[in-house]
Design a protein around this motif. Structure first.
Motif, PDB file in Angstrom:
ATOM      1  N   VAL A 166      14.048 -94.934 -61.380  1.00  0.00           N
ATOM      2  CA  VAL A 166      13.827 -93.540 -61.022  1.00  0.00           C
ATOM      3  C   VAL A 166      13.234 -93.449 -59.620  1.00  0.00           C
ATOM      4  CG1 VAL A 166      12.644 -91.397 -61.644  1.00  0.00           C
ATOM      5  CG2 VAL A 166      13.417 -92.958 -63.442  1.00  0.00           C
ATOM      6  N   GLU A 167      13.804 -92.569 -58.827  1.00  0.00           N
ATOM      7  CA  GLU A 167      13.246 -92.250 -57.518  1.00  0.00           C
ATOM      8  C   GLU A 167      12.951 -90.750 -57.497  1.00  0.00           C
ATOM      9  OE1 GLU A 167      15.743 -93.613 -54.377  1.00  0.00           O
ATOM     10  OE2 GLU A 167      16.046 -95.585 -55.302  1.00  0.00           O
ATOM     11  N   THR A 168      11.717 -90.398 -57.129  1.00  0.00           N
ATOM     12  CA  THR A 168      11.310 -89.003 -57.159  1.00  0.00           C
ATOM     13  C   THR A 168      10.710 -88.572 -55.823  1.00  0.00           C
ATOM     14  OG1 THR A 168       9.149 -89.651 -58.040  1.00  0.00           O
ATOM     15  CG2 THR A 168      10.828 -88.996 -59.632  1.00  0.00           C
ATOM     16  N   LYS A 169      10.750 -87.275 -55.619  1.00  0.00           N
ATOM     17  CA  LYS A 169      10.025 -86.640 -54.521  1.00  0.00           C
ATOM     18  C   LYS A 169       9.085 -85.629 -55.151  1.00  0.00           C
ATOM     19  CE  LYS A 169      12.057 -83.521 -52.007  1.00  0.00           C
ATOM     20  NZ  LYS A 169      12.971 -82.841 -51.030  1.00  0.00           N
ATOM     21  N   PHE A 170       7.801 -85.658 -54.740  1.00  0.00           N
ATOM     22  CA  PHE A 170       6.799 -84.810 -55.388  1.00  0.00           C
ATOM     23  C   PHE A 170       6.057 -83.996 -54.341  1.00  0.00           C
ATOM     24  CE2 PHE A 170       2.592 -84.079 -57.377  1.00  0.00           C
ATOM     25  CZ  PHE A 170       3.017 -83.411 -58.517  1.00  0.00           C
ATOM     26  N   ASP A 171       6.069 -82.689 -54.527  1.00  0.00           N
ATOM     27  CA  ASP A 171       5.390 -81.767 -53.612  1.00  0.00           C
ATOM     28  C   ASP A 171       3.981 -81.508 -54.155  1.00  0.00           C
ATOM     29  OD1 ASP A 171       4.455 -79.627 -52.111  1.00  0.00           O
ATOM     30  OD2 ASP A 171       6.432 -78.684 -51.950  1.00  0.00           O
ATOM     31  N   GLU A 172       3.002 -82.254 -53.652  1.00  0.00           N
ATOM     32  CA  GLU A 172       1.636 -82.127 -54.147  1.00  0.00           C
ATOM     33  C   GLU A 172       1.039 -80.754 -53.852  1.00  0.00           C
ATOM     34  OE1 GLU A 172      -1.127 -85.402 -54.128  1.00  0.00           O
ATOM     35  OE2 GLU A 172       0.339 -86.624 -53.048  1.00  0.00           O
ATOM     36  N   ASP A 173       1.367 -80.198 -52.701  1.00  0.00           N
ATOM     37  CA  ASP A 173       0.836 -78.872 -52.361  1.00  0.00           C
ATOM     38  C   ASP A 173       1.291 -77.822 -53.357  1.00  0.00           C
ATOM     39  OD1 ASP A 173      -0.447 -79.916 -50.152  1.00  0.00           O
ATOM     40  OD2 ASP A 173       1.238 -79.497 -48.793  1.00  0.00           O
ATOM     41  N   LEU A 174       2.559 -77.903 -53.760  1.00  0.00           N
ATOM     42  CA  LEU A 174       3.078 -76.956 -54.745  1.00  0.00           C
ATOM     43  C   LEU A 174       2.403 -77.153 -56.094  1.00  0.00           C
ATOM     44  CD1 LEU A 174       5.161 -74.707 -55.259  1.00  0.00           C
ATOM     45  CD2 LEU A 174       6.821 -76.497 -55.840  1.00  0.00           C
ATOM     46  N   ALA A 175       2.172 -78.399 -56.480  1.00  0.00           N
ATOM     47  CA  ALA A 175       1.556 -78.686 -57.774  1.00  0.00           C
ATOM     48  C   ALA A 175       0.094 -78.255 -57.834  1.00  0.00           C
ATOM     49  CB  ALA A 175       1.668 -80.174 -58.075  1.00  0.00           C
ATOM     50  N   LYS A 176      -0.585 -78.253 -56.683  1.00  0.00           N
ATOM     51  CA  LYS A 176      -2.017 -77.947 -56.655  1.00  0.00           C
ATOM     52  C   LYS A 176      -2.328 -76.470 -56.459  1.00  0.00           C
ATOM     53  CE  LYS A 176      -3.469 -82.452 -54.823  1.00  0.00           C
ATOM     54  NZ  LYS A 176      -4.053 -83.162 -53.651  1.00  0.00           N
ATOM     55  N   LYS A 177      -1.317 -75.658 -56.295  1.00  0.00           N
ATOM     56  CA  LYS A 177      -1.570 -74.237 -56.042  1.00  0.00           C
ATOM     57  C   LYS A 177      -2.381 -73.611 -57.172  1.00  0.00           C
ATOM     58  CE  LYS A 177       2.039 -72.672 -52.886  1.00  0.00           C
ATOM     59  NZ  LYS A 177       3.141 -71.713 -52.695  1.00  0.00           N
ATOM     60  N   GLN A 178      -3.396 -72.848 -56.809  1.00  0.00           N
ATOM     61  CA  GLN A 178      -4.273 -72.192 -57.780  1.00  0.00           C
ATOM     62  C   GLN A 178      -3.836 -70.743 -57.994  1.00  0.00           C
ATOM     63  OE1 GLN A 178      -6.772 -73.946 -59.317  1.00  0.00           O
ATOM     64  NE2 GLN A 178      -5.934 -75.716 -58.225  1.00  0.00           N
TER      65      GLN A 178
END
Length: 563
Positions: free
Chosen positions: A385-397
């Motif tokens: 598996v190869e993934t791209k992860f948008d941490e800023d999007l995941a951390k949005k409050q």
């Protein structure tokens, strides 16, 4: 003006697929399946059956305007399923038999060459009306209708008759040309034949169909033997199975089976959002879904598609033709009561498989690539598996949520119904509405603000299998809308010797919308054994260059052979 004319012509061509019936020389035919929410209220089964068939006539008349050659209705669509008896109590087996005795019909042997429409009083009015509609609109019609067979003595049954869940097919003259008594039963109070009987019928447009009902698609017989018949390239399925996440939702199951068998499948479903059943479609083998309808709310609809004829090596067969969807208004098909409130998909009474018995491992999308070997009871699955992860999007409050993922592997026996256990092997990635395993296969509530920080850039799932066993393997794919992933977006291949074949499922383009993706296997030789209990099977993480090379090699090997 010219532009408006062109638009009108385009719309007309999509909604009215053809003006002539198909012939043997045509490369395709027009098929239709019906998503039907039947009438269930009342104590008189015969009256309910006749009311449902009155709606069937409306649907068949509409299908005729699309020049449909063959139309398929769902299981229990005519006689329906009552929930309580006249005393307000839940039905038991005796209650069901008493109810269906009046709703059921004698059904002639196809060898008798009979047209029930012309019979005076021998058959139930509901069966006769379907025969008449088939003749009036010159259409092959497949329906599910309870069948009553009177016993010459009470030795066969204490109440003096046999009750079958039966599919029947009528030709364009209203002649009954096929009868299939369902063999793999889940319902109570119904009889089964001693052995499964393969039911097929041929048409004037050069296609031979096999008949299946409900649970048949998950069992070995009569479904698998029909795959081995070179003359049967198309199957009809009348179904009323509950949807189960994450691997056995209706259209997910239909698409996977049709792909692995490489047959055309026309699947019509009983629509009941409160019971979590519904989802109809037309599938063209490895070419994928031609049109699916999975409303998640009470609905009556006609799904129509131009279906390519399959033969030989399947070379040169187009992926799909034109398709259309007609959703009936309440005034057209008045079966949905005001009390039938629309239930969001996330809150429907779907069943969810308990994945506690699976060996699983969380996917950390921030760590890429993942090359994992995960084993359960002797089955080892390889994941790349190869993934791209948008941490800023995941951390949005901002109250947003996102799906997590797990590698999931299972090899064993699982409970399916009160008296049914099935042998199953699964290698898959599943989405989870939370971090815990019991959240996997579930959806966030409707209205939740769901974001997609995780994108799968590459996803390969592979395993070894002995294809000489009594087994059936297919890709299993689903989006979070509970729809199968398009076949243009994934691949499924097999390579190597029969006794140690390499099975591979892979995504062919990046996506962030994955609810399930992998390989689903049925081990028919394990059916009936006690359910497998959760184990402490081990896991390993192995960045093996050999494994990756085998995966890539398998992409170029032969595709799934029909067996």
């Amino acid at each position: 003006m010219i532009n408006h004319l062109l638009i009108a012509v385009a719309v007309l061509s999509l909604s009215k697929l053809s003006s002539q019936i198909s012939t043997k020389d045509d490369p395709s035919y027009i098929g239709a399946v019906v998503e039907y929410h039947p009438i269930t209220d009342g104590d008189d089964g015969q009256i309910i059956a006749e009311a449902n068939v009155n709606n069937y006539r409306t649907i068949i008349r509409t299908a005729a305007s699309y020049a449909v050659d063959i139309i398929v209705f769902p299981e229990f669509g005519v006689t329906s399923i009552p929930s309580v008896n006249a005393r307000g109590k839940a039905f038991n087996a005796s209650d069901y038999r008493a109810y269906y005795r009046t709703a059921a019909s004698l059904i002639p042997d196809p060898k008798a060459n009979e047209i029930p429409c012309d019979a005076a009083t021998l058959y139930a009015q509901s069966l006769k009306e379907i025969s008449c509609a088939a003749r009036e609109y010159s259409m092959y019609v497949v329906v599910n209708h309870h069948e009553r067979v009177e016993c010459p003595s009470r030795n066969c049954s204490p109440d003096g008759f046999l009750l079958y869940n039966t599919n029947v097919a009528f030709d364009r003259q209203g002649r009954l040309i096929a009868r299939y008594r369902k063999y793999n039963l889940l319902e109570i109070g119904t009889n089964a034949t001693r052995e499964p009987v393969v039911s097929t019928f041929s048409t004037d447009f050069g296609v031979t169909f096999g008949q299946l009902v409900g649970f048949d698609l998950l069992k070995e017989s009569p479904a698998v033997p029909m795959i081995g018949n070179p003359n049967v390239t198309d199957l009809v399925l009348s179904s009323r199975l509950y949807n189960e996440q994450p691997f056995l939702d209706s259209v997910q199951r239909h698409a996977a089976w049709a792909y692995a068998a490489d047959v055309n499948l026309l699947a019509a479903a009983y629509n009941s959002d409160l019971k979590g059943s519904g989802g109809s479609g037309i599938y063209a083998g490895k070419r994928g879904q031609l049109r699916v309808y999975h409303p998640g709310v009470p609905s009556n609809a006609l799904v129509v598609a131009e279906i390519p004829k399959l033969s030989g090596t399947r070379a040169g067969i187009p992926r799909q033709g034109r398709s259309s969807l007609h959703v009936f208004k309440q005034a057209e098909v008045p079966t949905i009561s005001s009390s039938s409130a629309a239930v969001p998909k996330s809150e429907q009474n779907h069943t969810h498989e308990d994945l506690a018995a699976y060996t699983s491992l969380p996917v950390d999308p921030k760590q890429s690539p993942h090359i994992v070997t995960l084993c359960d009871n002797g089955l080892c699955c390889e994941f790349h598996v190869e993934t791209k992860f948008d941490e800023d999007l995941a951390k949005k409050q901002d109250g947003s949520v996102y799906y997590r993922y797990r590698f999931a592997v299972f090899s064993g026996v699982r409970q399916f119904a009160a008296d049914q256990t099935l042998g199953v092997e699964v290698c898959s990635i599943v989405s989870c509405a939370g971090d815990e395993i019991d959240k996997c296969g579930r959806l966030y509530p409707e209205g939740a603000r769901v974001v997609e920080p995780t994108v799968f850039l590459a996803l390969y799932v592979t395993r070894r299998a002995d294809l000489g066993t009594r087994s059936f393997y297919s890709p299993t794919t689903a989006t979070r809308e509970l729809l199968p992933i398009n076949t243009t977006d994934f691949g499924f291949a097999i390579g190597g010797p029969e006794s140690n074949s390499l099975l591979l499922a892979y995504l062919s383009r990046p996506t962030g919308n994955v609810a399930a993706f992998g390989i689903y296997g049925r081990r028919f030789d394990w059916d009936g054994q006690p359910p497998t209990r959760p184990s402490s099977a081990g896991t390993s993480v192995a960045p093996s260059v050999v494994v990756v090379a085998m995966m890539l090699l398998a992409v170029t090997t032969r595709c799934f052979e029909r067996y």
